[in-house]
Design a protein around this motif. Structure first.
Motif, PDB file in Angstrom:
ATOM      1  N   PHE A  66      77.361  82.913  50.992  1.00 45.67           N
ATOM      2  CA  PHE A  66      76.519  81.714  50.943  1.00 45.67           C
ATOM      3  C   PHE A  66      75.185  81.943  51.643  1.00 45.67           C
ATOM      4  CE2 PHE A  66      75.088  77.554  52.393  1.00 45.67           C
ATOM      5  CZ  PHE A  66      75.241  76.782  51.240  1.00 45.67           C
TER       6      PHE A  66
ATOM      7  N   PHE B 226      73.044  75.901  45.342  1.00 47.69           N
ATOM      8  CA  PHE B 226      73.496  74.639  45.910  1.00 47.69           C
ATOM      9  C   PHE B 226      72.310  73.746  46.255  1.00 47.69           C
ATOM     10  CE2 PHE B 226      77.582  76.773  46.575  1.00 47.69           C
ATOM     11  CZ  PHE B 226      78.444  75.748  46.217  1.00 47.69           C
TER      12      PHE B 226
ATOM     13  N   ILE C 202      77.574  82.107  41.927  1.00 46.92           N
ATOM     14  CA  ILE C 202      78.025  80.752  42.253  1.00 46.92           C
ATOM     15  C   ILE C 202      77.785  79.812  41.082  1.00 46.92           C
ATOM     16  CG2 ILE C 202      77.451  78.740  43.672  1.00 46.92           C
ATOM     17  CD1 ILE C 202      77.322  80.526  46.071  1.00 46.92           C
TER      18      ILE C 202
ATOM     19  N   GLY D 206      73.580  82.804  48.381  1.00 44.96           N
ATOM     20  CA  GLY D 206      74.455  81.871  47.689  1.00 44.96           C
ATOM     21  C   GLY D 206      74.054  80.422  47.868  1.00 44.96           C
ATOM     22  N   TYR D 207      73.281  80.132  48.912  1.00 46.81           N
ATOM     23  CA  TYR D 207      72.850  78.750  49.159  1.00 46.81           C
ATOM     24  C   TYR D 207      71.836  78.265  48.122  1.00 46.81           C
ATOM     25  CZ  TYR D 207      68.724  81.110  50.999  1.00 46.81           C
ATOM     26  OH  TYR D 207      67.616  81.907  51.117  1.00 46.81           O
TER      27      TYR D 207
ATOM     28  N   LEU E 129      81.556  82.448  47.734  1.00 46.21           N
ATOM     29  CA  LEU E 129      81.081  81.544  48.776  1.00 46.21           C
ATOM     30  C   LEU E 129      80.942  82.238  50.126  1.00 46.21           C
ATOM     31  CD1 LEU E 129      82.941  78.193  47.986  1.00 46.21           C
ATOM     32  CD2 LEU E 129      80.500  78.691  47.753  1.00 46.21           C
TER      33      LEU E 129
END
Length: 741
Positions: free
Chosen positions: A489, A497, A439, A493-494, A486
């Protein structure tokens, strides 16, 4: 030795200044960035060095890319050919075609990265949120950029849209700091995934080792990696270019061995139809697997451009990196066609028996070097954010005397090291770390594409059809990859972010208050022509020495000054209102460093001074700075005398006393220079405004939280303004003042 200033003949053309803040921009003809000269021997040397700095993370991606693409095993033998074809064309299209042969040309006087693109845009349209642009900035020798074949109508339209839209300015700023945040996340995750992947190879020879034990072997390596950051890329990365080069030849050799021994037919993957067949056969699962494929690339080469030059990177990528990495992936595919059950540990299982331990040792060293280079790039990008007022003034240590772009930030290094170790212990495997890493990479790719598109229209002024083709092709490819990654996530994947949201919130908070504070000072500025009245009103006496009053303002006199003379009605014999200003360029030549203006009558010996730096420039130590400053001030006084004498040829109003001869003025200049030297010997005192910024009584609850709590916390715990400026504590005087914004 006295200065002779002769009055020119009547026919001499009068000197003219663009503004009263007169500088020495015309004294510099150009500025050469690192690697711009030296011919082919120097170019080949840089190409070799770039291997050790730029390509480490791409070169170590074969450790985990294929295993991350097939986390649930291989269902169909032909899927291997489809994935290999995807990897090969991803390597060709994104790092080679997009970066090496297009984006690298969007360098900012030799510097690369997200902030380089932002600074290019900033110089061609007024998109920065702080209104400190000055006409003299454009006179700096490496400020302007030569634009090829102009498409003026589109460029002017885009310029007008950017300058007239506050939303566009904010959007550009947001995506720039988002790119910065993602690169910082990349710098945190690269050590985790690279070191963990390399160390896990030991389980091939010691199968009794558990996953937990592999993690705890990786932790001290990570600790050592972050501990040596203070020595910088110059001492670590360059020294190990031979190791990375050996790594590339080693993985190329292993790939060639597997190709010949197991199945040479995998070369069919160069046919892109295998990609079509792969997606037709796997549907949604094939699309999801792109999250593993993207791990074969990185954006690091553009951010590290300032250490080398475009040709060096093009040579090293085309002749060393691409062939070596492609052969390695081809060899792994050939091996897996025969042993598909080994997909979880493809790299180490595909190594010939005799080559295992040398390859294992070099893999660990390469992972360490790759991580070190990525961290160095992350520090360099964050230091540029500091120059834009987007981050608290933490201490930035320059680790190389030869290459100014190489920096180390102790506080940030500690936090990134801690985060990297926590990620390694928490996630334990490369699969979930790879989801987070992917990501970061794809987001930076996408941001680079958008900013480069603006540069192509605004700066390069390329044909609109060509620009549209660039944007559509690469943004479409990156959108497909981003949509795939994504989907993972929840499976790690989070992480980037969350990391990016926290970092962006801090950067936006700091920059917001920084801009509001600047506007407050600008609204309460003291006009230069009122300084004399202010001094007389408070009966200010002059004391020995030189005083430097620092502020962010480049226009007028800071409101801190009236506060100073009210509380302490005394001003040093030579007094300068100092501003440190970072231009949107990498470097400002030393001879162009200072701009001066006389404040009030000559006998007051008060001056306005703006010290200009590029976002990659190192601020001089206190002793060097004040010596350089005073020499430049004496040069300014001398130039002003020459200017006034020259101007007298056509207009006697330029002189305070028209009857003063050139020889009298020369004697006055010499006396002033001696007086400055004398006051320097008596001592220099640095004065800084200690501004307590609070939200106004009618502010919203959100603004009060941002200003009174978040900003106050950052300012209290992270700001080290005097350390950044290398001001000795025993020569510093702070003036307290409150700004209500």
């Amino acid at each position: 030795m006295s200065l002779e200033v002769e009055k020119p003949p009547e026919t001499t053309k009068q000197l003219k200044r663009q503004d009263s803040l007169y500088g020495d921009a015309e004294k510099v003809s150009g500025f050469k960035h690192h690697g711009s000269e030296g011919g082919w021997p120097r170019l080949l040397q840089l190409a070799f060095q770039s291997i050790g700095i730029i390509y480490g993370d791409v070169g170590t991606s074969p450790l985990y890319a294929i295993s991350s693409t097939f986390p649930d095993g291989i269902k169909d033998q032909d899927d291997l050919l489809g994935v290999l074809s995807l990897i090969l064309y991803t390597l060709i299209l994104i790092p080679m075609v997009k970066y090496v042969f297009i984006v690298l040309y969007a360098d900012d006087n030799g510097d690369g990265g997200t902030f380089a693109l932002y600074s290019l845009i900033s110089r061609h349209s007024k998109v920065r949120l702080i209104p400190n642009q000055q006409a003299e900035d454009a006179m700096v020798s490496n400020y302007g950029i030569e634009a090829p074949s102009p498409e003026l109508r589109v460029a002017q339209w885009l310029k007008q849209k950017l300058e007239s839209s506050k939303a566009a300015k904010i959007s550009l700023f947001i995506i720039t700091i988002l790119g910065t945040s993602m690169v910082m996340g990349d710098g945190t995750l690269t050590p985790s995934i690279s070191v963990l992947s390399a160390v896990s190879g030991i389980r091939e020879k010691v199968p009794s080792l558990t996953e937990t034990q592999v993690v705890w072997i990786s932790v001290p390596i990570l600790f050592a990696l972050f501990s040596v950051q203070r020595y910088g890329t110059d001492k670590v990365g360059y020294s190990f270019a031979p190791i990375i080069t050996l790594w590339f030849f080693l993985i190329a050799g292993i790939g060639m061995y597997n190709l010949i021994v197991h199945e040479i037919g995998v070369l069919r993957a160069f046919n892109p139809m295998y990609i079509v067949d792969y997606f037709r056969r796997n549907g949604k699962d094939g699309w999801v697997s792109l999250g593993g494929v993207i791990l074969c690339v990185t954006e690091g080469m553009y951010a590290d451009l300032s250490h080398f030059n475009i040709k060096a990177i093009q040579i090293s990528f085309s002749t060393v990196l691409l062939p070596s990495v492609a052969l390695c992936y081809i060899g792994q595919t050939a091996y897996l066609r025969k042993f598909p059950e080994s997909v979880a540990d493809t790299f180490f299982r595909s190594i010939p028996e005799l080559m295992f331990w040398p390859t294992f040792i070099i893999a660990i060293l390469s992972a360490i070097i790759a991580s070190q280079a990525m961290l160095s790039g992350a520090f360099a990008i964050l230091s540029k954010a500091l120059s834009l007022g987007c981050f608290p003034s933490v201490q930035v240590i320059h680790t190389s005397k030869s290459y100014e772009g190489q920096v180390y930030i102790p506080e940030v290094n500690f936090l990134m090291g801690l985060a990297s170790i926590i990620v390694t212990i928490t996630f334990r495997t490369t699969t979930e770390i790879g989801n987070a890493y992917g990501i970061c990479v794809v987001t930076v790719f996408s941001i680079t594409t958008h900013l480069t598109t603006i540069v192509m229209l605004l700066v390069w002024r390329k044909n609109f059809i060509i620009v549209l083709l660039f944007y559509v092709v690469f943004s479409s490819i990156e959108l497909v990859y981003l949509s795939s990654i994504l989907t993972k996530f929840i499976q790690g994947g989070y992480l980037p972010f969350c990391f990016s949201l926290v970092l962006m919130a801090l950067m936006i908070t700091w920059h917001y208050v920084h801009v509001m504070k600047y506007w407050y000072e600008l609204d309460h500025v003291v006009p230069a022509n009122e300084v004399t009245t202010l001094l007389e009103k408070h009966e200010v006496r002059r004391i020995p020495g030189v005083g430097l009053l620092y502020s962010d303002l480049v226009q007028g006199i800071t409101p801190v000054f009236p506060r100073l003379v009210q509380r302490i009605p005394s001003v040093h014999a030579v007094f300068l209102f100092m501003s440190i200003k970072h231009l949107p360029i990498p470097h400002v030549a030393p001879v162009e460093r200072f701009l001066f203006r006389q404040v009030g009558p000559r006998e007051h010996r008060m001056f306005r001074c703006v010290a200009r730096y590029g976002y990659c420039d190192k601020l001089e130590e206190s002793g060097l700075f004040k010596g350089f400053l005073m020499e430049s001030l004496k040069t300014f006084i001398q130039d002003e005398a020459a200017f006034k004498t020259n101007s007298t040829a056509g207009d006697t109003k330029e002189l305070t006393d028209p009857k003063v001869s050139g020889h009298d003025l020369a004697r006055w200049v010499e006396k002033e220079k001696q007086m400055i030297d004398k006051e320097m010997e008596r001592g220099v005192v640095y004065l800084m405004g200690e501004a307590n910024v609070i939200a106004g009584p009618e502010s919203s609850a959100a603004k009060k939280i941002v200003v009174d709590y978040v900003y106050a916390f950052l300012r209290k715990n992270l700001t080290e303004g005097e350390k950044v400026l290398s001001i000795p504590k025993d020569q510093l005087l702070k003036v307290g003042i409150t700004y209500e914004i």
